[in-house]
Design a protein around this motif. Structure first.
Motif, PDB file in Angstrom:
ATOM      1  N   UNK A  10       0.836  -1.186   0.000  1.00  0.00           N
ATOM      2  CA  UNK A  10       0.000   0.000   0.000  1.00  0.00           C
ATOM      3  C   UNK A  10       0.876   1.243   0.000  1.00  0.00           C
ATOM      4  N   UNK A  11       0.549   2.323  -0.747  1.00  0.00           N
ATOM      5  CA  UNK A  11      -0.728   2.547  -1.426  1.00  0.00           C
ATOM      6  C   UNK A  11      -0.725   2.135  -2.898  1.00  0.00           C
ATOM      7  N   UNK A  12       0.321   1.472  -3.380  1.00  0.00           N
ATOM      8  CA  UNK A  12       0.406   1.124  -4.798  1.00  0.00           C
ATOM      9  C   UNK A  12       0.098  -0.360  -5.007  1.00  0.00           C
ATOM     10  N   UNK A  13      -1.053  -0.817  -4.487  1.00  0.00           N
ATOM     11  CA  UNK A  13      -1.406  -2.240  -4.583  1.00  0.00           C
ATOM     12  C   UNK A  13      -1.579  -2.664  -6.034  1.00  0.00           C
ATOM     13  N   UNK A  14      -2.163  -1.792  -6.847  1.00  0.00           N
ATOM     14  CA  UNK A  14      -2.397  -2.164  -8.249  1.00  0.00           C
ATOM     15  C   UNK A  14      -1.082  -2.417  -8.974  1.00  0.00           C
ATOM     16  N   UNK A  15      -0.061  -1.650  -8.656  1.00  0.00           N
ATOM     17  CA  UNK A  15       1.239  -1.873  -9.305  1.00  0.00           C
ATOM     18  C   UNK A  15       1.835  -3.216  -8.868  1.00  0.00           C
ATOM     19  N   UNK A  16       1.630  -3.592  -7.627  1.00  0.00           N
ATOM     20  CA  UNK A  16       2.097  -4.895  -7.159  1.00  0.00           C
ATOM     21  C   UNK A  16       1.392  -6.013  -7.923  1.00  0.00           C
ATOM     22  N   UNK A  17       0.081  -5.878  -8.110  1.00  0.00           N
ATOM     23  CA  UNK A  17      -0.679  -6.904  -8.835  1.00  0.00           C
ATOM     24  C   UNK A  17      -0.194  -6.996 -10.279  1.00  0.00           C
ATOM     25  N   UNK A  18       0.036  -5.857 -10.916  1.00  0.00           N
ATOM     26  CA  UNK A  18       0.541  -5.889 -12.286  1.00  0.00           C
ATOM     27  C   UNK A  18       1.936  -6.507 -12.334  1.00  0.00           C
ATOM     28  N   UNK A  19       2.736  -6.221 -11.306  1.00  0.00           N
ATOM     29  CA  UNK A  19       4.057  -6.841 -11.237  1.00  0.00           C
ATOM     30  C   UNK A  19       3.961  -8.346 -11.130  1.00  0.00           C
ATOM     31  N   UNK A  20       2.987  -8.844 -10.359  1.00  0.00           N
ATOM     32  CA  UNK A  20       2.782 -10.292 -10.247  1.00  0.00           C
ATOM     33  C   UNK A  20       2.446 -10.908 -11.593  1.00  0.00           C
ATOM     34  N   UNK A  21       1.553 -10.268 -12.333  1.00  0.00           N
ATOM     35  CA  UNK A  21       1.173 -10.790 -13.647  1.00  0.00           C
ATOM     36  C   UNK A  21       2.391 -10.906 -14.557  1.00  0.00           C
ATOM     37  N   UNK A  22       3.255  -9.904 -14.509  1.00  0.00           N
ATOM     38  CA  UNK A  22       4.446  -9.917 -15.357  1.00  0.00           C
ATOM     39  C   UNK A  22       5.461 -10.957 -14.872  1.00  0.00           C
ATOM     40  N   UNK A  23       5.714 -10.963 -13.565  1.00  0.00           N
ATOM     41  CA  UNK A  23       6.709 -11.887 -13.026  1.00  0.00           C
ATOM     42  C   UNK A  23       6.302 -13.342 -13.230  1.00  0.00           C
ATOM     43  N   UNK A  24       5.001 -13.617 -13.081  1.00  0.00           N
ATOM     44  CA  UNK A  24       4.528 -14.991 -13.197  1.00  0.00           C
ATOM     45  C   UNK A  24       4.257 -15.389 -14.645  1.00  0.00           C
ATOM     46  N   UNK A  25       4.342 -14.423 -15.563  1.00  0.00           N
ATOM     47  CA  UNK A  25       4.114 -14.721 -16.971  1.00  0.00           C
ATOM     48  C   UNK A  25       2.730 -15.247 -17.251  1.00  0.00           C
ATOM     49  N   UNK A  26       1.729 -14.645 -16.614  1.00  0.00           N
ATOM     50  CA  UNK A  26       0.356 -15.121 -16.747  1.00  0.00           C
ATOM     51  C   UNK A  26      -0.581 -13.955 -17.009  1.00  0.00           C
ATOM     52  N   UNK A  27      -1.752 -14.255 -17.554  1.00  0.00           N
ATOM     53  CA  UNK A  27      -2.782 -13.243 -17.775  1.00  0.00           C
ATOM     54  C   UNK A  27      -3.827 -13.241 -16.669  1.00  0.00           C
ATOM     55  N   UNK A  28      -3.653 -14.130 -15.691  1.00  0.00           N
ATOM     56  CA  UNK A  28      -4.635 -14.208 -14.608  1.00  0.00           C
ATOM     57  C   UNK A  28      -3.925 -14.642 -13.328  1.00  0.00           C
ATOM     58  N   UNK A  29      -4.283 -14.034 -12.221  1.00  0.00           N
ATOM     59  CA  UNK A  29      -3.659 -14.360 -10.946  1.00  0.00           C
ATOM     60  C   UNK A  29      -4.736 -14.369  -9.867  1.00  0.00           C
TER      61      UNK A  29
END
Length: 544
Positions: free
Chosen positions: A74-93
């Motif tokens: 927090x407060x940049x939770x959305x950036x963390x979620x987008x980082x997860x999508x990129x790091x995990x190489x997935x379109x859904x998490x």
């Protein structure tokens, strides 16, 4: 025929009775086994669903799931979620926040599955502290979970407030606000040596518009209460600030939104902030609404949205809406109209300042379609395809909210073959959709022409049915005011471009406008401040 002997009759009766009892017992056993098997099958299905959930991040803990990671980022939770999508190489998490599964996706096909193909399964909204307070206990159409109340208010919204006939009827109100915009920017530039805060102007244009459409007036007090330049007064500034406070807090991953036992403790401080914003809004709204309800019997014609809400009758001729329903729907209409128009216009102007060719094309289109002898009007919008392409491009790259408002799964279902348990929150990534390199060539480049090239029927719209990016959403929970939203956004943009020549402020080189995003959200890190010089005849800036 021989008569049965008493002992034979008794034996036959007992046998028949035993058969009946056995039948009943057998049926009971079968029913019991059926329910046991059904429960076992349901349990097995749930276990299978759990095993087939979308991939999740490392570090998930018992009970709290990923809440500790949300708090850490927090407060940049959305950036963390987008980082997860990129790091995990997935379109859904899949995240687990307390007992709630929160599924985020960045794929147009999955977005269409959620908002179009399986829209009925994802037609609800989550209950949060902020959304409950802002909707007066879920009395409106936008924030309410799926149910009879939502259906009632959705009908009011679509068939009464945002009906095409009402949009036509209130055209003069929108025109008055657009005329005031030109005069206000002209006066602001003249008083400030040409300097104009574009963000301030854009946000308060939206504030002026929603107050005028809802209450029939731009200011809460008499117009002289506003500043000498024609800008907002103290109440109007407080009003816009309170609306943006709600916008930022309603669906912002607060721990108590997933673990309701935490409500009231206010561990993260947002409850106090939202309550303070609601006190401001109630202070400003209540006198207007209560006065209008008091005049209900004498009101003959709907002059604004509030008149419509107050005048509706049920089958018995009694008021259809309660006081809280009127308050809730009025407030929801206001905060839903504030952020996107002001944000995309600010971003579009910022991008165009660094791209003179794009700016010139937009101005040339305005001069060709409208000319310089009159101000651009709503009826010109269908022919302003290049300007609409600029706004579409700003929607695509620079959405105000990185994540779309959550949908709640009302039943066990799937997305792209992954299991989505009932009660899960599904969020679509606006930024990841709009910047998806699989869909868009050089996705971070501002290129309005890419939308012109996709024309099929000769007209550009601000909506995106293919959900390659999200502007007005889709489905049962999609925005029912696309036409109104398009008019408000385009009149703000077109009047700003037509009325003024924009240049960099002193000390900023040509083409050097900063385009950094805010660390918290996805707006510009700093308000866009430019120099404005009138480019039309003087009398056009004196419109009333």
């Amino acid at each position: 025929m021989s008569t049965p002997k008493p002992h034979e009759w008794m034996a036959t009766t007992i046998a028949a009775g035993n058969t009946g009892v056995a039948t009943v017992v057998t049926l009971l056993v079968l029913v019991f086994l059926y329910h046991k098997m059904r429960a076992a099958m349901a349990r097995q299905i749930r276990e299978q669903l759990h095993r087939r959930l979308p991939p999740g991040p490392a570090g998930t803990l018992p009970v709290i799931g990923n809440l500790h990671q949300v708090l850490w980022h927090r407060p940049a939770v959305s950036r963390w979620i987008h980082g997860l999508l990129e790091e995990m190489g997935t379109d859904i998490v899949c995240l687990r926040l307390g007992p709630v599964h929160v599924i985020a996706t960045a794929c147009p096909e999955m977005a269409r599955e959620v908002l179009q193909k399986k829209d009925a399964a994802f037609a609800s909204r989550p209950a949060t502290f902020s959304s409950g307070l802002a909707s007066f206990g879920y009395k409106g159409a936008i924030l309410s979970p799926h149910g009879e109340q939502w259906r009632k208010m959705r009908r009011v919204l679509t068939s009464e407030i945002l009906a095409p006939s009402m949009e036509r009827q209130l055209h003069h109100l929108r025109e008055a606000v657009s005329d005031h915009l030109v005069r206000w920017v002209y006066d602001t530039a003249r008083r400030g040596n040409g300097t104009v805060d574009v963000r301030h102007v854009a946000q308060h244009f939206c504030g002026n518009m929603v107050r005028t459409l809802a209450f029939g007036k731009r200011c809460f007090g008499a117009p002289p209460a506003a500043s000498a330049s024609g800008g907002p007064g103290e109440d109007e500034v407080a009003h816009v600030a309170a609306l943006f406070t709600l916008i930022h807090n309603i669906y912002d991953f607060w721990a108590s939104d997933y673990i309701p036992a935490l409500v009231g403790l206010d561990l993260e401080g947002h409850e106090k902030v939202v309550k303070r914003a609601m006190r401001t809004l109630n202070r400003l709204h209540d006198p207007v609404i209560e006065d209008r309800i008091g005049c209900r019997e004498t009101q003959r014609e709907a002059r604004d949205f509030l008149d419509v809400l107050v005048s509706l009758d049920d089958a018995q001729g009694e008021p259809l809406l309660s006081l809280d329903e009127i308050k809730a729907q009025t407030l929801e209409l206001m905060f839903a109209s504030m952020d996107s128009p002001s944000n995309v216009v600010e971003w579009a102007l910022a991008e165009m300042m660094n791209m003179p060719d794009v700016m010139h094309k937009a101005i040339d289109e305005l001069d060709t379609v409208v000319g310089k002898d009159r101000l651009v009007q709503e009826h010109d919008i269908p022919r302003l395809n290049y300007l609409k392409s600029c706004i579409r491009e700003a929607f695509r790259i620079h959405p105000y909210h990185a994540l779309h408002e959550p949908r709640v799964a009302m039943e066990d279902t799937t997305i792209a073959g992954y299991a989505i348990p009932k009660g899960s929150h599904v969020i679509l990534s606006r930024t990841a959709l709009g910047r998806n390199p699989k869909i868009w060539t050089e996705p971070l480049e501002f290129r309005p022409e890419r939308h012109l090239n996709a024309l099929e029927d000769g007209a550009v719209g601000l909506g995106e049915p293919g959900l390659r990016f999200i502007s007005f959403s889709a489905g049962r929970r999609g925005c029912p005011g696309i036409s109104l939203g398009t008019s408000v956004t385009m009149m703000l943009f077109a009047r700003m471009l037509q009325g003024f020549t924009w240049t960099e402020p002193p000390g900023v080189g040509v083409g050097n406008i900063g385009l950094q995003e805010s660390k918290i959200g996805h707006g510009l890190a700093e308000p866009l401040v430019l120099q404005a010089r009138p480019r039309l005849a003087a009398h056009l800036y004196r419109t009333n």
